[in-house]
Write a protein that holds these residues in place. Structure first.
Motif, short mmCIF file in Angstrom:
data_model
loop_
_atom_site.label_atom_id
_atom_site.label_comp_id
_atom_site.label_asym_id
_atom_site.label_seq_id
_atom_site.Cartn_x
_atom_site.Cartn_y
_atom_site.Cartn_z
N TYR A 222 0.83 -1.21 0.00
CA TYR A 222 0.00 0.00 0.00
C TYR A 222 0.86 1.26 0.00
O TYR A 222 0.59 2.21 -0.75
CB TYR A 222 -0.92 -0.03 1.22
N ARG A 223 1.92 1.27 0.78
CA ARG A 223 2.79 2.45 0.85
C ARG A 223 3.59 2.65 -0.43
O ARG A 223 3.86 3.79 -0.83
CB ARG A 223 3.75 2.33 2.04
N VAL A 229 -4.34 -2.46 -3.86
CA VAL A 229 -5.07 -2.61 -2.59
C VAL A 229 -5.83 -1.35 -2.18
O VAL A 229 -5.98 -1.07 -1.00
CB VAL A 229 -4.13 -3.11 -1.45
N ARG A 230 -6.30 -0.63 -3.18
CA ARG A 230 -7.12 0.56 -2.93
C ARG A 230 -8.48 0.39 -3.59
O ARG A 230 -8.58 0.44 -4.81
CB ARG A 230 -6.43 1.82 -3.48
N MET A 246 -15.44 -8.56 -1.27
CA MET A 246 -14.08 -8.59 -1.82
C MET A 246 -13.22 -7.42 -1.36
O MET A 246 -11.99 -7.51 -1.38
CB MET A 246 -14.13 -8.60 -3.35
N ILE A 247 -13.86 -6.32 -0.97
CA ILE A 247 -13.08 -5.15 -0.55
C ILE A 247 -13.17 -4.89 0.95
O ILE A 247 -12.53 -3.97 1.45
CB ILE A 247 -13.51 -3.88 -1.32
N SER A 248 -13.96 -5.69 1.66
CA SER A 248 -14.19 -5.41 3.08
C SER A 248 -12.89 -5.43 3.89
O SER A 248 -12.71 -4.65 4.83
CB SER A 248 -15.19 -6.41 3.66
N ARG A 249 -11.97 -6.32 3.52
CA ARG A 249 -10.70 -6.41 4.26
C ARG A 249 -9.87 -5.15 4.04
O ARG A 249 -9.20 -4.66 4.97
CB ARG A 249 -9.92 -7.64 3.79
N GLU A 256 -7.13 3.78 1.74
CA GLU A 256 -7.94 4.81 1.10
C GLU A 256 -8.45 4.37 -0.26
O GLU A 256 -7.87 3.51 -0.92
CB GLU A 256 -7.13 6.10 0.97
N ALA A 257 -9.54 5.01 -0.68
CA ALA A 257 -10.16 4.68 -1.96
C ALA A 257 -9.38 5.29 -3.12
O ALA A 257 -8.74 6.34 -2.99
CB ALA A 257 -11.61 5.16 -1.99
#
Length: 260
Positions: A222-223, A229-230, A246-249, A256-257
């Protein structure tokens, strides 16, 4: 749903090809929507064929492509290979121009397993840019005899094992529109000799991270990246249960979106 033989093929060789998973009419809709996305991304200017065009996120931008994320034919691939709690990583689209050098990642140190579902919307053969893979190269050994191929090299004089990259022994995954290629990013793969403007799009899943090490690895991804993973705003606003699952985790981890 994948058969036991298809799952065994994927696990042993790092890929499986699903022939005509989609109809010619569906493939034509995918290509039409993909062309619209690329045209919009270049503000209506014509495709020059001088460099690969890349759009991410991709499938969320048009209705039929978006519908594929929780279509049984795609969703069940995630279930069969990763379990019912798998996670959506990202979607991506490419209009290819250049060859794709050999590359393939090393195994995740924490046990994360990423699956790529590739959509190729043009007839592709060994001599016209189809994906090539080296079967079993996702199962790393020590020493790693394939190490010279794992990092992309565009150098014109690159001769791993004394052989031109396009002459490396491999399996060419020749496809027609409607075929799907499912593979792990860890298997060595590349493409050569294709014409400019080849459609290559993908939906990427990974297993639900359950350990501290897996979560730490995911936070590192993510970083380091802009889109992985957004969850997109389109996904967050959707009321379709499979998409929300599928995106709850990702939401739980505070990622962030991505705006689309």
């Amino acid at each position: 749903m994948l058969t036991a033989a298809q799952i065994a093929h994927y696990e042993a060789f790092g890929f499986v090809v699903l022939k005509q998973l989609f109809t010619p009419d569906e493939a034509a809709i995918m290509k039409c929507e993909a062309e619209e996305i690329f045209a919009q991304a270049r503000s209506g200017r014509p495709f020059t064929g001088t460099q690969t065009e890349y759009v991410q996120p991709f499938f969320e931008r048009r209705p039929f492509l978006f519908s594929l994320l929780d279509d049984d034919r795609i969703y069940n691939i995630g279930v069969d290979l990763l379990g019912e709690d798998f996670v959506l990583d990202q979607t991506e689209g490419r209009l290819r121009v250049e060859p794709t050098p050999w590359h393939g990642g090393v195994l995740s140190p924490s046990g994360l397993h990423f699956v790529k579902i590739g959509f190729y919307l043009d007839p592709l053969t060994r001599e016209s840019g189809c994906l090539r893979v080296i079967p079993g190269s996702h199962r790393l050994q020590k020493p790693d005899l394939f190490a010279p191929l794992r990092q992309r090299s565009d150098e014109p004089d690159f001769r791993p094992f004394g052989t031109a990259p396009d002459e490396i022994p491999c399996v060419p995954l020749e496809v027609d529109p409607g075929d799907i290629v499912v593979f792990t990013e860890c298997v060595l793969h590349g493409a050569f000799h294709g014409r400019p403007g080849r459609h290559q799009h993908a939906i990427n899943f990974f297993n639900n991270p359950t350990t501290d090490a897996q979560i730490a690895e995911l936070r590192g991804i993510y970083r380091r990246t802009n889109w992985s993973v957004r969850p997109t705003e389109a996904l967050l606003k959707s009321e379709r249960p499979r998409l929300q699952r599928m995106i709850s985790r990702l939401v739980e981890l505070g990622f962030e979106a991505a705006r689309v």
